[in-house]
Scaffold this motif. Sequence first.
Motif, PDB file in Angstrom:
ATOM      1  N   ALA A   1     -21.810 -19.338  21.564  1.00  0.00           N
ATOM      2  CA  ALA A   1     -22.954 -18.420  21.556  1.00  0.00           C
ATOM      3  C   ALA A   1     -23.949 -18.811  20.466  1.00  0.00           C
ATOM      4  CB  ALA A   1     -22.463 -16.985  21.353  1.00  0.00           C
ATOM      5  N   THR A   2     -23.448 -19.213  19.316  1.00  0.00           N
ATOM      6  CA  THR A   2     -24.312 -19.638  18.211  1.00  0.00           C
ATOM      7  C   THR A   2     -25.104 -20.879  18.597  1.00  0.00           C
ATOM      8  OG1 THR A   2     -22.788 -18.696  16.579  1.00  0.00           O
ATOM      9  CG2 THR A   2     -24.323 -20.363  15.782  1.00  0.00           C
ATOM     10  N   GLN A   3     -24.435 -21.836  19.224  1.00  0.00           N
ATOM     11  CA  GLN A   3     -25.105 -23.083  19.629  1.00  0.00           C
ATOM     12  C   GLN A   3     -26.215 -22.824  20.645  1.00  0.00           C
ATOM     13  OE1 GLN A   3     -24.508 -26.380  18.398  1.00  0.00           O
ATOM     14  NE2 GLN A   3     -26.496 -26.514  19.364  1.00  0.00           N
ATOM     15  N   VAL A   4     -25.947 -21.961  21.600  1.00  0.00           N
ATOM     16  CA  VAL A   4     -26.952 -21.634  22.613  1.00  0.00           C
ATOM     17  C   VAL A   4     -28.192 -21.043  21.935  1.00  0.00           C
ATOM     18  CG1 VAL A   4     -27.480 -20.140  24.594  1.00  0.00           C
ATOM     19  CG2 VAL A   4     -25.289 -21.348  24.497  1.00  0.00           C
ATOM     20  N   GLN A   5     -27.966 -20.131  20.991  1.00  0.00           N
ATOM     21  CA  GLN A   5     -29.092 -19.514  20.287  1.00  0.00           C
ATOM     22  C   GLN A   5     -29.837 -20.537  19.428  1.00  0.00           C
ATOM     23  OE1 GLN A   5     -28.482 -15.359  18.768  1.00  0.00           O
ATOM     24  NE2 GLN A   5     -26.364 -15.831  19.317  1.00  0.00           N
TER      25      GLN A   5
ATOM     26  N   GLN B   1     -13.045 -17.724  17.312  1.00  0.00           N
ATOM     27  CA  GLN B   1     -12.770 -19.164  17.270  1.00  0.00           C
ATOM     28  C   GLN B   1     -13.438 -19.920  18.415  1.00  0.00           C
ATOM     29  OE1 GLN B   1      -8.567 -19.952  17.415  1.00  0.00           O
ATOM     30  NE2 GLN B   1      -8.830 -22.170  17.365  1.00  0.00           N
ATOM     31  N   PHE B   2     -13.438 -19.361  19.624  1.00  0.00           N
ATOM     32  CA  PHE B   2     -13.927 -20.092  20.790  1.00  0.00           C
ATOM     33  C   PHE B   2     -15.317 -19.653  21.261  1.00  0.00           C
ATOM     34  CE2 PHE B   2      -9.211 -20.294  21.490  1.00  0.00           C
ATOM     35  CZ  PHE B   2      -9.078 -21.655  21.306  1.00  0.00           C
ATOM     36  N   LEU B   3     -15.523 -18.351  21.339  1.00  0.00           N
ATOM     37  CA  LEU B   3     -16.744 -17.817  21.946  1.00  0.00           C
ATOM     38  C   LEU B   3     -17.940 -17.838  20.998  1.00  0.00           C
ATOM     39  CD1 LEU B   3     -17.413 -16.633  24.715  1.00  0.00           C
ATOM     40  CD2 LEU B   3     -16.923 -14.381  23.810  1.00  0.00           C
ATOM     41  N   LEU B   4     -17.727 -17.427  19.764  1.00  0.00           N
ATOM     42  CA  LEU B   4     -18.833 -17.340  18.823  1.00  0.00           C
ATOM     43  C   LEU B   4     -19.529 -18.673  18.574  1.00  0.00           C
ATOM     44  CD1 LEU B   4     -20.306 -15.105  17.356  1.00  0.00           C
ATOM     45  CD2 LEU B   4     -18.875 -15.535  15.376  1.00  0.00           C
ATOM     46  N   PRO B   5     -18.797 -19.773  18.401  1.00  0.00           N
ATOM     47  CA  PRO B   5     -19.500 -21.060  18.205  1.00  0.00           C
ATOM     48  C   PRO B   5     -20.375 -21.458  19.398  1.00  0.00           C
ATOM     49  CG  PRO B   5     -17.213 -21.259  17.519  1.00  0.00           C
ATOM     50  CD  PRO B   5     -17.355 -19.921  18.199  1.00  0.00           C
TER      51      PRO B   5
ATOM     52  N   PHE C   1     -21.954 -12.049  24.845  1.00  0.00           N
ATOM     53  CA  PHE C   1     -20.887 -12.795  24.162  1.00  0.00           C
ATOM     54  C   PHE C   1     -19.980 -11.938  23.293  1.00  0.00           C
ATOM     55  CE2 PHE C   1     -24.690 -13.204  21.543  1.00  0.00           C
ATOM     56  CZ  PHE C   1     -24.241 -12.881  20.283  1.00  0.00           C
ATOM     57  N   LEU C   2     -20.270 -10.661  23.160  1.00  0.00           N
ATOM     58  CA  LEU C   2     -19.366  -9.779  22.429  1.00  0.00           C
ATOM     59  C   LEU C   2     -18.630  -8.896  23.430  1.00  0.00           C
ATOM     60  CD1 LEU C   2     -21.625  -8.622  19.459  1.00  0.00           C
ATOM     61  CD2 LEU C   2     -19.773 -10.285  19.402  1.00  0.00           C
ATOM     62  N   PRO C   3     -17.342  -8.667  23.202  1.00  0.00           N
ATOM     63  CA  PRO C   3     -16.605  -7.800  24.127  1.00  0.00           C
ATOM     64  C   PRO C   3     -17.088  -6.364  23.977  1.00  0.00           C
ATOM     65  CG  PRO C   3     -15.248  -8.317  22.226  1.00  0.00           C
ATOM     66  CD  PRO C   3     -16.517  -9.121  22.097  1.00  0.00           C
ATOM     67  N   PRO C   4     -16.993  -5.583  25.046  1.00  0.00           N
ATOM     68  CA  PRO C   4     -17.375  -4.174  24.925  1.00  0.00           C
ATOM     69  C   PRO C   4     -16.438  -3.476  23.945  1.00  0.00           C
ATOM     70  CG  PRO C   4     -16.357  -4.600  27.043  1.00  0.00           C
ATOM     71  CD  PRO C   4     -16.502  -5.927  26.356  1.00  0.00           C
ATOM     72  N   MET C   5     -16.994  -2.652  23.110  1.00  0.00           N
ATOM     73  CA  MET C   5     -16.180  -1.936  22.131  1.00  0.00           C
ATOM     74  C   MET C   5     -15.713  -0.635  22.769  1.00  0.00           C
ATOM     75  SD  MET C   5     -16.182  -3.946  19.575  1.00  0.00           S
ATOM     76  CE  MET C   5     -15.565  -2.988  18.213  1.00  0.00           C
ATOM     77  N   THR C   6     -14.421  -0.429  22.734  1.00  0.00           N
ATOM     78  CA  THR C   6     -13.891   0.811  23.275  1.00  0.00           C
ATOM     79  C   THR C   6     -13.581   1.742  22.111  1.00  0.00           C
ATOM     80  OG1 THR C   6     -11.697  -0.164  23.325  1.00  0.00           O
ATOM     81  CG2 THR C   6     -12.938  -0.225  25.367  1.00  0.00           C
ATOM     82  N   LEU C   7     -14.017   2.962  22.231  1.00  0.00           N
ATOM     83  CA  LEU C   7     -13.786   3.945  21.184  1.00  0.00           C
ATOM     84  C   LEU C   7     -12.444   4.606  21.408  1.00  0.00           C
ATOM     85  CD1 LEU C   7     -17.326   5.576  21.130  1.00  0.00           C
ATOM     86  CD2 LEU C   7     -16.398   3.926  19.509  1.00  0.00           C
ATOM     87  N   PRO C   8     -11.786   4.968  20.318  1.00  0.00           N
ATOM     88  CA  PRO C   8     -10.512   5.682  20.493  1.00  0.00           C
ATOM     89  C   PRO C   8     -10.776   7.033  21.149  1.00  0.00           C
ATOM     90  CG  PRO C   8     -11.170   5.626  18.173  1.00  0.00           C
ATOM     91  CD  PRO C   8     -12.153   4.783  18.937  1.00  0.00           C
ATOM     92  N   PRO C   9      -9.753   7.607  21.766  1.00  0.00           N
ATOM     93  CA  PRO C   9      -9.938   8.915  22.407  1.00  0.00           C
ATOM     94  C   PRO C   9     -10.469   9.932  21.398  1.00  0.00           C
ATOM     95  CG  PRO C   9      -7.773   8.026  22.885  1.00  0.00           C
ATOM     96  CD  PRO C   9      -8.409   7.116  21.888  1.00  0.00           C
ATOM     97  N   HIS C  10     -11.252  10.862  21.859  1.00  0.00           N
ATOM     98  CA  HIS C  10     -11.858  11.879  20.995  1.00  0.00           C
ATOM     99  C   HIS C  10     -10.780  12.636  20.229  1.00  0.00           C
ATOM    100  CE1 HIS C  10     -14.879  14.596  19.533  1.00  0.00           C
ATOM    101  NE2 HIS C  10     -14.170  15.635  19.960  1.00  0.00           N
ATOM    102  N   GLY C  11     -10.953  12.719  18.929  1.00  0.00           N
ATOM    103  CA  GLY C  11     -10.001  13.476  18.112  1.00  0.00           C
ATOM    104  C   GLY C  11      -8.864  12.629  17.591  1.00  0.00           C
ATOM    105  N   ALA C  12      -8.662  11.429  18.127  1.00  0.00           N
ATOM    106  CA  ALA C  12      -7.554  10.592  17.658  1.00  0.00           C
ATOM    107  C   ALA C  12      -7.943   9.936  16.346  1.00  0.00           C
ATOM    108  CB  ALA C  12      -7.224   9.534  18.698  1.00  0.00           C
TER     109      ALA C  12
END
Length: 132
Positions: free
Chosen positions: A65-69, A59-63, A113-124
């Motif tokens: 970032a889009t405008q800047v591009q 809602q807030f960040l993507l617009p 502009f995108l948050p870092p994606m955290t992966l679930p713990p291995h095997g979860a």
Amino acid sequence: MSSLQRPVASSQAQPVALTAEQAKVVLAEVIKAFGVPENAQRLEEARENAGNDMGKMLQFLLPVATQVQQDVIKAYGFSNDGEGVLKFARLIKSYESQDPEIANMSGKLKSMFLPPMTLPPHGAGNGGLAAS
């Protein structure tokens, strides 16, 4: 300015064909635009408003970032709307596997502009699948 920068006179949506080298130039300008103080401030404010809520980021960040591009890529023939940004993103994506520099720059842009994606713990959450 760059020799390939030419303002588009008509508003007709024409397919934009950039070489990998031209795409690097545009991508570098987009990244630079995110570092302009007023854009950086707008992004930071949007980030603060969004917190860690993915819905609010959209809602807030993507617009912002889009405008800047949009402000950068419109000079290279992309339409000055969300569709232009999507076409630019698809073009960059098409070069990522062929050009490590573009892949690196694309990752840098996304991290702005995108948050870092955290992966679930291995095997979860493997749904009970086990190696046999």
